[in-house]
Design an enzyme around this catalytic site. Sequence first.
Site, mmCIF file in Angstrom:
data_model
loop_
_atom_site.group_PDB
_atom_site.id
_atom_site.type_symbol
_atom_site.label_atom_id
_atom_site.label_comp_id
_atom_site.label_asym_id
_atom_site.label_seq_id
_atom_site.Cartn_x
_atom_site.Cartn_y
_atom_site.Cartn_z
ATOM 1 C CG ASP A 1 -1.812 1.137 1.353
ATOM 2 O OD1 ASP A 1 -2.769 1.144 0.577
ATOM 3 O OD2 ASP A 1 -1.583 2.037 2.183
ATOM 4 C CD GLU B 1 -2.168 2.483 -3.576
ATOM 5 O OE1 GLU B 1 -3.290 2.932 -3.778
ATOM 6 O OE2 GLU B 1 -1.561 2.668 -2.505
HETATM 7 C C1 GLC Z 1 -4.114 3.160 -0.562
HETATM 8 C C2 GLC Z 1 -5.373 2.334 -0.363
HETATM 9 C C3 GLC Z 1 -6.465 3.264 0.087
HETATM 10 C C4 GLC Z 1 -6.052 3.860 1.418
HETATM 11 C C5 GLC Z 1 -4.690 4.563 1.312
HETATM 12 C C6 GLC Z 1 -4.114 4.870 2.652
HETATM 13 O O1 GLC Z 1 -4.271 4.101 -1.547
HETATM 14 O O2 GLC Z 1 -5.696 1.658 -1.540
HETATM 15 O O3 GLC Z 1 -7.701 2.623 0.188
HETATM 16 O O4 GLC Z 1 -7.006 4.781 1.840
HETATM 17 O O5 GLC Z 1 -3.738 3.751 0.653
HETATM 18 O O6 GLC Z 1 -3.686 3.698 3.283
#
Ligand code: GLC
Length: 593
Positions: free
Chosen positions: A248, A310
């Site tokens: 993440d 991500e």
């Molecule tokens: C990423 C997750 C999202 C979350 C953010 C903070 O973007 O996909 O859902 O709010 O990280 O952890």
Amino acid sequence: MHTSLRRSTSGPPALAAVLLVLVVLAGAAVPGSAASAVPAPAAQAAGPWWRHAVIYEIYPRSFQDSNGDGTGDLIGITQRLDYLERLAVDAIWIAPIYPSAQVDFGYDITDYQAVDPMFGTLAEFDRLLGEARRRNIRIILDMVLNHTSDQHPWFIDAARSRDSRYHDFYVWSAGKLDAAGHRQPPNNWVSLFGGSAWEFVPAVGQFYYHRFYRQQPDLNWRNPEVERAMFAAMRFWLDRGVAGFRLDAVTELFEDAKLRDAPALGGTNAQGDPNLSDIYTKNLPEVHDVMRRLRAMVDTYPGERVLIGETYLAKTADLDAWYGGPKHNELHLPMDTLVGFGNRLDANTFRRRLLESQTELHDSQPLLVFDNHDNVRSWDRFGDGVHDAQIARIVAALLLTTRATALMYQGQEIGQRTQTPTRVEDVRDPLGVRGWPRDKGRDGERTPMQWDSSNAQAGFSTNPHTWLPVTANYRNVNVHSEAADPGSLLNWYRRLIALRRSNRALREGRMVMLDTANPSVLSYARVSVDDETVIVSLNMSAQPQTPSLDLVQAGLHGSHLQTLLSSPDPLSRGGAKEPVSLPPYAAWVAELR
Ligand code: GLC
């Protein structure tokens, strides 16, 4: 990062045409070894499993509720594994299931080595792992390295005193005094979720940094203790047998050590904050040392564990560093979010972006994604309100026939729509509460999975009060009815996935762009090492189109094109040299012989 583009949804899904002319059989399942931590790869594929995988994201709150509390859970996921096996996905990525303060629905973790009671127990997780393994489905967990919850024992202690052994686990600054002698944050950085990125804690006389909500303090990755603690948490799960992690917000781990002000870009964002450059808060070079050590740690485990990132980045070439460039020693699969989230349905843009992902990444494997729990669903982003059902089939074909690992999101395969709340009092996502009405948050893409029409909860739950409302179209748009309809979107996904597993060119072949000046039709070939060739043509316009493939010029051999899959179906009977004519938003997949 969160696409706030929202467009109106359209009417009922187009009803199916006819049965396929050519039925493509799924690759036979290969039994997994019960002793290994992860199952054997599907079909007789070459290279690591993740290179040709279809990965399915589960948002656990909304997948299946087994105990009637209105929220999904681990037993619910286990109950639905047969469905996932039939869809033939290789792995599931489950959004965070750890104990959490649930401000950001699991992304604010209070314990990295346990399961939140709302989702179940560790024993239930182990059972899920075992049941998934029996079906050759791997499990990938979400790992939040950038921040913890402010309710995590580390932060509670860190915020108590500067002498706490955890104080330096977080990013602190004394800030500065303004002309009136009031303490102000050290710089102009804003949280991606709105407001200043700094929060003052009187007990220590310092501000802490939070890239996301103030309940999500950033960890200090310049402190080697943080790395040790987080790697230990990951080992805990790797030892249990998970196949890897989706990391993440991994681009955000480091911030400028001098805490310099971010240059302003002009204007304001959906949260009403000034638009700022992220040069000091994102994608800092220091992160790559951590990624290399993480990769080395994960590689000590058998069974081809995988690291997914991500990685929302500005251009395709920026992804290369996340793979480790020519050394391939960082993440296996940093997400390419540009293809799936950065485009309208436009052949030229897709051609350019896809070509970049084939040429600018040192032959690394692209990971494509069109839907997730943070973005308006592809149905609503790409649909034109008239041809939505056809367009959804084009998106599926792009995801599953280009040279890329495919990442899909629950509900995408049945055409679930984005159900944006209409009243601020109904909003659950704090982003939407704060941003209303400019940013209505992410509830719309997180509504419960629509399984059947057996009750008003679409088979997701027995509780009339589900944590988010079930979308009203569940009576038509659901797994049960689409499974019975040969022309449904669900069966289109199933056939594409089955074809991708059984056809070598689609599974692992190189990609050659065709008819490259055509502004309306995206055409490409997939060519295996043995010259098995599959041609794909996707009409991205509302007019009929006849592409001109010129296969000889592209160096492709064969004189006969046999349709494998088409939408609408059938497009052309028997063989042809070229796709004759593609109706609006048609998708055509053929074998060249
Ligand atoms: C990423 C997750 C999202 C979350 C953010 C903070 O973007 O996909 O859902 O709010 O990280 O952890």
